[in-house]
Design a protein around this motif. Sequence first.
Motif, short mmCIF file in Angstrom:
data_model
loop_
_atom_site.label_atom_id
_atom_site.label_comp_id
_atom_site.label_asym_id
_atom_site.label_seq_id
_atom_site.Cartn_x
_atom_site.Cartn_y
_atom_site.Cartn_z
N LYS A 123 0.83 -1.20 0.00
CA LYS A 123 0.00 0.00 0.00
C LYS A 123 0.87 1.26 0.00
N VAL A 124 0.61 2.14 -0.94
CA VAL A 124 1.32 3.41 -1.02
C VAL A 124 0.31 4.54 -0.91
N PRO A 125 0.72 5.74 -0.59
CA PRO A 125 2.08 6.13 -0.23
C PRO A 125 2.41 5.76 1.22
N PHE A 126 3.71 5.68 1.50
CA PHE A 126 4.18 5.51 2.87
C PHE A 126 5.49 6.27 3.03
N VAL A 127 5.88 6.48 4.27
CA VAL A 127 7.09 7.23 4.57
C VAL A 127 8.19 6.25 4.96
N SER A 128 9.24 6.18 4.16
CA SER A 128 10.41 5.35 4.47
C SER A 128 11.46 6.27 5.10
N ALA A 129 11.88 5.93 6.30
CA ALA A 129 12.77 6.82 7.04
C ALA A 129 14.04 6.11 7.49
N ILE A 130 15.08 6.91 7.65
CA ILE A 130 16.31 6.45 8.31
C ILE A 130 16.37 7.22 9.62
N VAL A 131 16.50 6.47 10.72
CA VAL A 131 16.52 7.12 12.03
C VAL A 131 17.84 6.83 12.73
N ILE A 137 1.15 12.09 5.45
CA ILE A 137 2.03 11.83 4.30
C ILE A 137 2.22 13.17 3.59
N ASP A 138 2.99 14.03 4.24
CA ASP A 138 3.18 15.39 3.73
C ASP A 138 4.53 15.90 4.23
N PRO A 139 5.49 16.05 3.32
CA PRO A 139 6.83 16.47 3.73
C PRO A 139 6.87 17.78 4.51
N THR A 140 5.88 18.65 4.32
CA THR A 140 5.89 19.90 5.07
C THR A 140 5.53 19.68 6.54
N GLN A 141 5.05 18.47 6.85
CA GLN A 141 4.60 18.18 8.23
C GLN A 141 5.51 17.19 8.96
N ILE A 142 6.61 16.77 8.30
CA ILE A 142 7.53 15.81 8.93
C ILE A 142 8.89 16.47 9.07
N PRO A 143 9.19 17.04 10.22
CA PRO A 143 10.48 17.72 10.36
C PRO A 143 11.64 16.73 10.52
N PHE A 144 12.79 17.07 9.95
CA PHE A 144 14.00 16.30 10.24
C PHE A 144 14.29 16.46 11.72
N GLY A 145 14.77 15.40 12.33
CA GLY A 145 15.03 15.46 13.77
C GLY A 145 13.81 15.12 14.62
N LEU A 146 12.70 14.77 13.98
CA LEU A 146 11.50 14.42 14.73
C LEU A 146 11.80 13.30 15.73
N PRO A 147 11.50 13.50 17.02
CA PRO A 147 11.72 12.41 17.98
C PRO A 147 10.79 11.23 17.68
N ILE A 148 11.34 10.06 17.65
CA ILE A 148 10.55 8.86 17.36
C ILE A 148 10.82 7.78 18.39
N ARG A 149 9.95 6.79 18.37
CA ARG A 149 10.17 5.58 19.15
C ARG A 149 9.89 4.39 18.24
N VAL A 150 10.66 3.33 18.42
CA VAL A 150 10.42 2.10 17.67
C VAL A 150 9.17 1.43 18.24
N VAL A 151 8.26 1.05 17.37
CA VAL A 151 7.06 0.31 17.76
C VAL A 151 7.02 -0.97 16.92
N PHE A 152 6.26 -1.93 17.38
CA PHE A 152 6.26 -3.24 16.73
C PHE A 152 4.85 -3.58 16.28
N ASP A 153 4.77 -4.18 15.09
CA ASP A 153 3.47 -4.58 14.57
C ASP A 153 3.67 -5.68 13.54
N GLU A 154 2.56 -6.30 13.19
CA GLU A 154 2.57 -7.40 12.24
C GLU A 154 2.81 -6.87 10.83
#
Length: 159
Positions: free
Chosen positions: A92-100, A117-134
Motif C-alpha cells: 500500500k502506497v504512499p508511505f514514509v520510508s525513514a532512516i533514524v 504523508i506530507d513532507p511539510t509536516q515531517i520535520p527532520f530530527g522528529l523524535p521517534i520511538r520504535v514500535v512493533f506490529d505485524e
Amino acid sequence: MTATAAKATTAPAAETTFVPGYAPGVPFLKADAHGQPYIEGHRCGACGAAYTLPRLACPRCFSRDALVPFRSSGRGHVHTYTVVHRSYPGIKVPFVSAIVDLDDGLVLKGNLTGVPIDPTQIPFGLPIRVVFDEVPGQKDAQGLPYLTYFFAPEKDAAA
Ligand SMILES: [Zn+2]
C-alpha cells in the motif's frame, strides 16, 4: 580415582523464544523473557560503535571479538526520509520510508507511521520511538505472521 570427562564450563545459550504467535521479521528483532519485542544491537567494547548485526570485527576500529549485544532503547530521531509513491504489487502506497538515528548509536531504516504523508509536516530530527506490529499479509512456513518494527512520533508512541 578415575578420569572424568571434561564438562562444559558454560551452559549452552538458552533457546531463544520470540514473541508468542509471531515470527521475527528481521534477525535483529528479539524478544525478552516476557515476550516483549526489542531491537538488539551490538556495541564495540573498544570504540563504542553500534551495529544491528553481529560481526567478526568492528568496521570502525577493527577490534576483533569486541562486539557485545545490547537491548536498544528504541528511542531516537528522524535523520532523513522519503515519501514512497510506487512500490511492489500488494504494498500500500504512499508511505514514509525513514532512516533514524537511535540514541544508543544504531541507525535503522524503516517505515514512519502516525504522521501525515506530507513532507511539510515531517520535520527532520522528529523524535521517534520504535514500535512493533505485524507485517500485513505475510506469514512464515509455519503460518506465523511476521512481526517487524516501525517508527512512530514519540508523542504518539505508547509507553
Ligand atoms: Zn570498534
